[in-house]
Design a protein around this motif. Structure first.
Motif, mmCIF file in Angstrom:
data_model
loop_
_atom_site.group_PDB
_atom_site.id
_atom_site.type_symbol
_atom_site.label_atom_id
_atom_site.label_comp_id
_atom_site.label_asym_id
_atom_site.label_seq_id
_atom_site.Cartn_x
_atom_site.Cartn_y
_atom_site.Cartn_z
ATOM 1 N N CYS A 213 31.250 47.226 33.489
ATOM 2 C CA CYS A 213 31.939 45.988 33.103
ATOM 3 C C CYS A 213 30.918 44.997 32.549
ATOM 4 N N LEU B 208 39.307 46.205 30.588
ATOM 5 C CA LEU B 208 38.733 46.574 31.890
ATOM 6 C C LEU B 208 39.850 46.909 32.887
ATOM 7 N N LEU C 295 33.161 49.052 40.027
ATOM 8 C CA LEU C 295 32.580 48.676 38.734
ATOM 9 C C LEU C 295 31.135 48.228 38.904
ATOM 10 N N SER D 10 28.170 46.081 36.824
ATOM 11 C CA SER D 10 28.094 45.172 35.676
ATOM 12 C C SER D 10 26.882 45.460 34.802
ATOM 13 N N ALA E 51 38.274 38.470 36.228
ATOM 14 C CA ALA E 51 38.669 39.821 36.650
ATOM 15 C C ALA E 51 39.677 39.750 37.794
#
Ligand code: NAI
Ligand code: MHF
Length: 290
Positions: A143, A161, A172, A174, A190
């Protein structure tokens, strides 16, 4: 172990990322790195696949297998689909399964004009759905706190996403970032979009100017004023830059943990010295169980 279970048991999770040695380097170099990383007791170690679109993927499965079977640490094998068809992906999944690797970071991958593209999978969400349909693996995804550079805007990026998570990504990791406020804004977007899986913050301790330039061109991370000042001040003093880069990463991590982050994913760049210095600085911050 399923990756989602790990996040139910521990907070914050601390994980590392390594990349396979280049073709011309002996495989033993990665085992020396892993010997040292093992002593730092990470909760899992991920292994890149064709990082930066390099096409270098010949050893990902072998290294992930060794992380599990030789070092007793949970591995995540990265898998990219930008240059692979369904048959190739199926073969890679079979090989991972045979080696006892149960966790995959499903990625589209960087587009490299020198490596032919294939079109069975357009996005990471397609690869995620394919793996989940076959069964037998836990899938993680990537992400982008600042949005992926191909996305029109941040909202579109979050909707994509969400598709990845709906396709089966249960955790996830980053992209690297140097400004925590960008990460907190992303987390808010998110969560509002209904993405409720654990999200780890990707932290890269920068150790030399060339590496930063390469990472910025690859990842598009924005550089805050105080970071740029630090690089400029110490660019000709490698030891000072290394120490400043470690201190900067520790400062980011302390703030992230204070803000209740699910996990920290350290891009070690196969440098155990830096990983060790960071772990020593945050030792007592890792003691919290859920
Ligand atoms: N090789 C490795 O080990 C690693 C590679 N990366 C890199 O991160 C970059 C992107 O990879 P991923 O995040 O896996 O790709 P992705 O497929 O999730 O996203 C790539 C772009 O496509 C868009 N997109 C995603 N799903 C979509 C959908 N269903 N419909 C329309 N558009 C969609 C995204 O918003 C983004 O702009 C690549 O450059 C990848 O190589 C990141 C981490 C590790
Ligand atoms: N767009 C993108 N692609 C990636 O592959 C990627 C990300 N972002 N973000 C997070 C991590 C960082 N990764 C990377 C990025 C670059 C190298 C790299 O430059 N490797 C060099 C060797 C560098 C060295 O020896 O110090 C190589 O040639 O493989 C490795 C892993 C993989 N990941």
């Amino acid at each position: 172990m399923q990756i989602s279970k790990l996040f139910e048991q521990k907070s914050p999770v601390l994980s590392f990322e390594v990349f396979p040695p280049k073709k011309e380097s002996p495989i033993e170099t990665i085992y020396q790195t892993l010997d040292e990383l093992h002593d730092l007791s990470p909760d899992f170690i991920s292994v890149t696949y064709s990082a930066g679109g390099s096409g270098g993927n010949h050893l990902t499965c072998d290294i992930a297998s060794a992380i599990k079977n030789k070092y007793g640490i949970l591995p995540i094998a990265h898998l990219t689909c930008v240059s692979a068809d369904k048959e190739q992906i199926s073969a890679e999944l079979d090989r991972l399964k045979e080696n006892g690797v149960e966790n995959i970071l499903a990625l589209r991958g960087d587009i490299n004009p020198n490596v032919p593209r294939k079109y069975d999978f357009a996005h990471a969400s397609d690869l995620t759905a394919f793996i989940k349909e076959r069964g037998g693996f836990s899938v993680s995804g990537a992400c982008y706190p600042e949005g992926h550079y191909e996305s029109e805007n941040l909202i579109e990026d979050i909707l994509h996403l969400k598709k990845k998570v709906d396709a089966g990504a249960e955790h996830l990791i980053s992209q690297l970032f140097f400004d925590n406020d960008l990460f907190y804004s992303f987390l808010e977007r998110a969560r509002i979009a209904g993405i409720s899986v654990p999200i780890e913050a990707g932290i890269m301790p920068v150790v030399n100017k060339k590496q930063i330039e390469r990472m910025v061109s690859l990842c598009g991370a924005s550089l805050p004023q105080k970071f740029v000042k630090m690089i400029n001040r110490y660019e000709h003093n490698p030891e000072a830059l290394r120490d400043a880069g470690i201190a900067y990463a520790v400062d980011q991590i302390v703030d992230l943990i204070a803000n209740g982050v699910d996990g920290i994913h350290l891009y070690t760049m196969n440098n155990p010295y830096i990983a060790r210095k960071i772990c020593e600085s945050i030792g007592a911050l890792r003691q919290t169980n859920v």
